[in-house]
Design a protein around this motif. Structure first.
Motif, PDB file in Angstrom:
ATOM      1  N   PHE A  16       0.816  -1.206   0.000  1.00  0.00           N
ATOM      2  CA  PHE A  16       0.000   0.000   0.000  1.00  0.00           C
ATOM      3  C   PHE A  16       0.855   1.264   0.000  1.00  0.00           C
ATOM      4  O   PHE A  16       0.346   2.378   0.035  1.00  0.00           O
ATOM      5  N   ASP A  17       2.158   1.087  -0.053  1.00  0.00           N
ATOM      6  CA  ASP A  17       3.083   2.224   0.004  1.00  0.00           C
ATOM      7  C   ASP A  17       3.602   2.651  -1.361  1.00  0.00           C
ATOM      8  O   ASP A  17       4.362   3.612  -1.462  1.00  0.00           O
ATOM      9  N   LYS A  18       3.244   1.922  -2.413  1.00  0.00           N
ATOM     10  CA  LYS A  18       3.736   2.286  -3.738  1.00  0.00           C
ATOM     11  C   LYS A  18       2.663   1.992  -4.777  1.00  0.00           C
ATOM     12  O   LYS A  18       1.801   1.138  -4.589  1.00  0.00           O
ATOM     13  N   LYS A  19       2.734   2.737  -5.875  1.00  0.00           N
ATOM     14  CA  LYS A  19       1.786   2.549  -6.967  1.00  0.00           C
ATOM     15  C   LYS A  19       2.282   1.395  -7.854  1.00  0.00           C
ATOM     16  O   LYS A  19       3.483   1.255  -8.066  1.00  0.00           O
ATOM     17  N   GLU A  20       1.337   0.604  -8.373  1.00  0.00           N
ATOM     18  CA  GLU A  20       1.719  -0.559  -9.163  1.00  0.00           C
ATOM     19  C   GLU A  20       0.861  -0.689 -10.414  1.00  0.00           C
ATOM     20  O   GLU A  20      -0.335  -0.396 -10.394  1.00  0.00           O
ATOM     21  N   LEU A  21       1.502  -1.160 -11.482  1.00  0.00           N
ATOM     22  CA  LEU A  21       0.809  -1.557 -12.699  1.00  0.00           C
ATOM     23  C   LEU A  21       0.925  -3.075 -12.781  1.00  0.00           C
ATOM     24  O   LEU A  21       2.028  -3.617 -12.784  1.00  0.00           O
ATOM     25  N   ILE A  22      -0.216  -3.753 -12.814  1.00  0.00           N
ATOM     26  CA  ILE A  22      -0.239  -5.213 -12.744  1.00  0.00           C
ATOM     27  C   ILE A  22      -0.964  -5.761 -13.968  1.00  0.00           C
ATOM     28  O   ILE A  22      -2.090  -5.357 -14.270  1.00  0.00           O
ATOM     29  N   SER A  23      -0.319  -6.685 -14.687  1.00  0.00           N
ATOM     30  CA  SER A  23      -0.901  -7.273 -15.891  1.00  0.00           C
ATOM     31  C   SER A  23      -1.336  -8.709 -15.635  1.00  0.00           C
ATOM     32  O   SER A  23      -0.646  -9.463 -14.939  1.00  0.00           O
ATOM     33  N   PHE A  24      -2.467  -9.085 -16.216  1.00  0.00           N
ATOM     34  CA  PHE A  24      -2.995 -10.447 -16.121  1.00  0.00           C
ATOM     35  C   PHE A  24      -2.917 -11.101 -17.498  1.00  0.00           C
ATOM     36  O   PHE A  24      -3.390 -10.536 -18.492  1.00  0.00           O
ATOM     37  N   VAL A  25      -2.327 -12.318 -17.555  1.00  0.00           N
ATOM     38  CA  VAL A  25      -2.204 -13.045 -18.811  1.00  0.00           C
ATOM     39  C   VAL A  25      -2.695 -14.480 -18.611  1.00  0.00           C
ATOM     40  O   VAL A  25      -2.944 -14.918 -17.496  1.00  0.00           O
ATOM     41  N   LYS A  44      -9.922  -0.715   0.515  1.00  0.00           N
ATOM     42  CA  LYS A  44      -8.797  -0.206   1.307  1.00  0.00           C
ATOM     43  C   LYS A  44      -8.568   1.281   1.064  1.00  0.00           C
ATOM     44  O   LYS A  44      -7.558   1.844   1.487  1.00  0.00           O
ATOM     45  N   GLY A  45      -9.513   1.918   0.373  1.00  0.00           N
ATOM     46  CA  GLY A  45      -9.424   3.360   0.152  1.00  0.00           C
ATOM     47  C   GLY A  45      -8.585   3.760  -1.042  1.00  0.00           C
ATOM     48  O   GLY A  45      -8.211   4.928  -1.182  1.00  0.00           O
ATOM     49  N   LYS A  46      -8.309   2.821  -1.938  1.00  0.00           N
ATOM     50  CA  LYS A  46      -7.419   3.096  -3.062  1.00  0.00           C
ATOM     51  C   LYS A  46      -8.199   3.469  -4.324  1.00  0.00           C
ATOM     52  O   LYS A  46      -9.388   3.202  -4.460  1.00  0.00           O
ATOM     53  N   GLU A 105      -0.929   0.255 -25.353  1.00  0.00           N
ATOM     54  CA  GLU A 105      -0.085   0.090 -24.179  1.00  0.00           C
ATOM     55  C   GLU A 105       0.696   1.363 -23.855  1.00  0.00           C
ATOM     56  O   GLU A 105       0.975   1.655 -22.680  1.00  0.00           O
ATOM     57  N   GLU A 106       1.023   2.157 -24.876  1.00  0.00           N
ATOM     58  CA  GLU A 106       1.761   3.400 -24.639  1.00  0.00           C
ATOM     59  C   GLU A 106       0.931   4.380 -23.814  1.00  0.00           C
ATOM     60  O   GLU A 106       1.470   5.112 -22.969  1.00  0.00           O
ATOM     61  N   ILE A 107      -0.383   4.402 -24.045  1.00  0.00           N
ATOM     62  CA  ILE A 107      -1.254   5.295 -23.271  1.00  0.00           C
ATOM     63  C   ILE A 107      -1.343   4.820 -21.825  1.00  0.00           C
ATOM     64  O   ILE A 107      -1.310   5.625 -20.886  1.00  0.00           O
ATOM     65  N   ILE A 108      -1.434   3.502 -21.626  1.00  0.00           N
ATOM     66  CA  ILE A 108      -1.462   2.960 -20.261  1.00  0.00           C
ATOM     67  C   ILE A 108      -0.181   3.311 -19.530  1.00  0.00           C
ATOM     68  O   ILE A 108      -0.205   3.710 -18.352  1.00  0.00           O
ATOM     69  N   GLU A 109       0.946   3.192 -20.207  1.00  0.00           N
ATOM     70  CA  GLU A 109       2.233   3.528 -19.595  1.00  0.00           C
ATOM     71  C   GLU A 109       2.281   5.009 -19.207  1.00  0.00           C
ATOM     72  O   GLU A 109       2.779   5.367 -18.129  1.00  0.00           O
ATOM     73  N   GLU A 110       1.745   5.869 -20.067  1.00  0.00           N
ATOM     74  CA  GLU A 110       1.729   7.305 -19.776  1.00  0.00           C
ATOM     75  C   GLU A 110       0.833   7.615 -18.577  1.00  0.00           C
ATOM     76  O   GLU A 110       1.193   8.421 -17.706  1.00  0.00           O
ATOM     77  N   ILE A 111      -0.323   6.967 -18.503  1.00  0.00           N
ATOM     78  CA  ILE A 111      -1.220   7.164 -17.361  1.00  0.00           C
ATOM     79  C   ILE A 111      -0.525   6.755 -16.069  1.00  0.00           C
ATOM     80  O   ILE A 111      -0.595   7.460 -15.051  1.00  0.00           O
ATOM     81  N   PHE A 112       0.168   5.633 -16.101  1.00  0.00           N
ATOM     82  CA  PHE A 112       0.876   5.160 -14.914  1.00  0.00           C
ATOM     83  C   PHE A 112       1.962   6.148 -14.497  1.00  0.00           C
ATOM     84  O   PHE A 112       2.113   6.456 -13.308  1.00  0.00           O
ATOM     85  N   ASN A 113       2.712   6.641 -15.456  1.00  0.00           N
ATOM     86  CA  ASN A 113       3.804   7.574 -15.144  1.00  0.00           C
ATOM     87  C   ASN A 113       3.300   8.879 -14.550  1.00  0.00           C
ATOM     88  O   ASN A 113       4.025   9.549 -13.806  1.00  0.00           O
ATOM     89  N   LYS A 114       2.065   9.261 -14.850  1.00  0.00           N
ATOM     90  CA  LYS A 114       1.496  10.488 -14.283  1.00  0.00           C
ATOM     91  C   LYS A 114       0.988  10.276 -12.856  1.00  0.00           C
ATOM     92  O   LYS A 114       0.568  11.230 -12.201  1.00  0.00           O
ATOM     93  N   GLU A 115       1.000   9.026 -12.386  1.00  0.00           N
ATOM     94  CA  GLU A 115       0.631   8.676 -11.008  1.00  0.00           C
ATOM     95  C   GLU A 115      -0.776   9.161 -10.634  1.00  0.00           C
ATOM     96  O   GLU A 115      -1.021   9.634  -9.526  1.00  0.00           O
ATOM     97  N   ILE A 116      -1.710   9.018 -11.559  1.00  0.00           N
ATOM     98  CA  ILE A 116      -3.096   9.409 -11.307  1.00  0.00           C
ATOM     99  C   ILE A 116      -3.786   8.383 -10.416  1.00  0.00           C
ATOM    100  O   ILE A 116      -4.617   8.737  -9.573  1.00  0.00           O
ATOM    101  N   PHE A 117      -3.423   7.105 -10.581  1.00  0.00           N
ATOM    102  CA  PHE A 117      -4.066   6.020  -9.853  1.00  0.00           C
ATOM    103  C   PHE A 117      -3.076   5.312  -8.933  1.00  0.00           C
ATOM    104  O   PHE A 117      -1.876   5.294  -9.184  1.00  0.00           O
ATOM    105  N   ASP A 118      -3.627   4.706  -7.879  1.00  0.00           N
ATOM    106  CA  ASP A 118      -2.779   3.900  -7.002  1.00  0.00           C
ATOM    107  C   ASP A 118      -2.391   2.593  -7.685  1.00  0.00           C
ATOM    108  O   ASP A 118      -1.257   2.135  -7.574  1.00  0.00           O
TER     109      ASP A 118
END
Length: 261
Positions: A16-25, A44-46, A105-118
């Motif tokens: 809960f202390d860091k933001k994560e991008l998690i992929s399901f395959v 958990k409030g995220k 995937e490039e847009i997802i990566e950009e969204i993650f880098n902007k730290e908008i979501f936990d």
């Protein structure tokens, strides 16, 4: 090995202390597992973003708070003011089959880098609702900054024949597992699809942590099957950060056990 009953986020060592991008395959319960995890993280409030680089069946209303369908990069601007304790879904459009089609995937990566979501949870593979699959040349489509990759296999594949009914891309499955069409799927074949570089975790970056989710552990027999697969994976020296046996049913609760080396 030790078995522990755990909450979903603990199964995948989510902090809960860091933001994560998690992929399901993989196959056999990716979407169900993804939405169960998103619901728990919301509790958990995220703030969670759910999306796909391929396609998913259009989600039920109770699975999300907000859905945005936009194929342009302007979609990022629409996400900035999303509140905490929400699950937001984004897709590019809805198909005639009522599938939500993916975002680049490039847009997802950009969204993650902007730290908008936990947390950003990505369904990065398709399986046509089959319990097990082998990836084609263009699969899976995993964002480069995916911190964790969860490979899902349905234990109900065990004892079935390798054919179009049970396996997505059965010919490729045969190539990887050194099998023939209509051979019976056993623990050894599932292990081969997990550990082969062209198998379950194909295209996963070296930096991404890998978790195997053996889904549909519905009784003692399938639990023992899962333990045997885990033992074979461990003996192969394939690097994996967690092996989980679970029953991620859509409407019911879930039960899961983490197999620890």
């Amino acid at each position: 090995m030790v078995l522990e009953n755990m909450e979903i986020y603990n199964l995948f060592d989510i902090s809960f202390d860091k933001k994560e991008l998690i992929s399901f395959v993989g196959g056999g319960g990716k979407t169900t597992s993804l939405f169960k995890l998103s619901k728990e993280l919301k509790s958990k409030g995220k703030k969670i973003l759910v999306t796909t680089t391929t396609a998913i069946y259009f989600p039920y209303k109770e699975e999300y708070d907000k859905i945005i369908i936009d194929s342009s990069s302007k979609i990022i601007q629409k996400l900035i003011n999303i509140k905490n304790e929400t699950v937001t879904i984004i897709g590019s459009r809805v198909s005639k089959e009522d599938k939500l089609l993916g975002i680049k995937e490039e847009i997802i990566e950009e969204i993650f880098n902007k730290e908008i979501f936990d947390y950003i949870l990505v369904e990065a593979d398709g399986s046509k609702r089959k319990p097990i699959k082998a990836p084609a040349e263009h699969e899976p489509v995993i964002p480069k900054n995916s911190y964790k990759t969860i490979g899902v296999i349905g234990l109900d594949a065990l004892g079935t024949k390798i054919n179009e009914e049970n396996v997505h891309r059965p010919e490729l499955f045969c190539n990887i597992t050194e099998s023939r069409i209509n051979d019976i799927i056993d623990e050894e074949k599932i292990t081969k699809i997990i550990i082969n570089e062209k198998g379950l975790f194909k295209g996963t970056s070296k930096e991404s942590k890998k978790y195997v989710l053996l889904n549909k552990m519905d009784d003692e027999k399938t639990k023992q099957n899962a333990l045997k697969i885990a033992d074979l994976v461990i003996k192969s020296n394939f690097k994996v950060d967690g092996i989980i046996a679970a029953s991620m049913k859509f409407y019911d609760g879930f039960r899961a056990e983490k197999i620890i080396k």
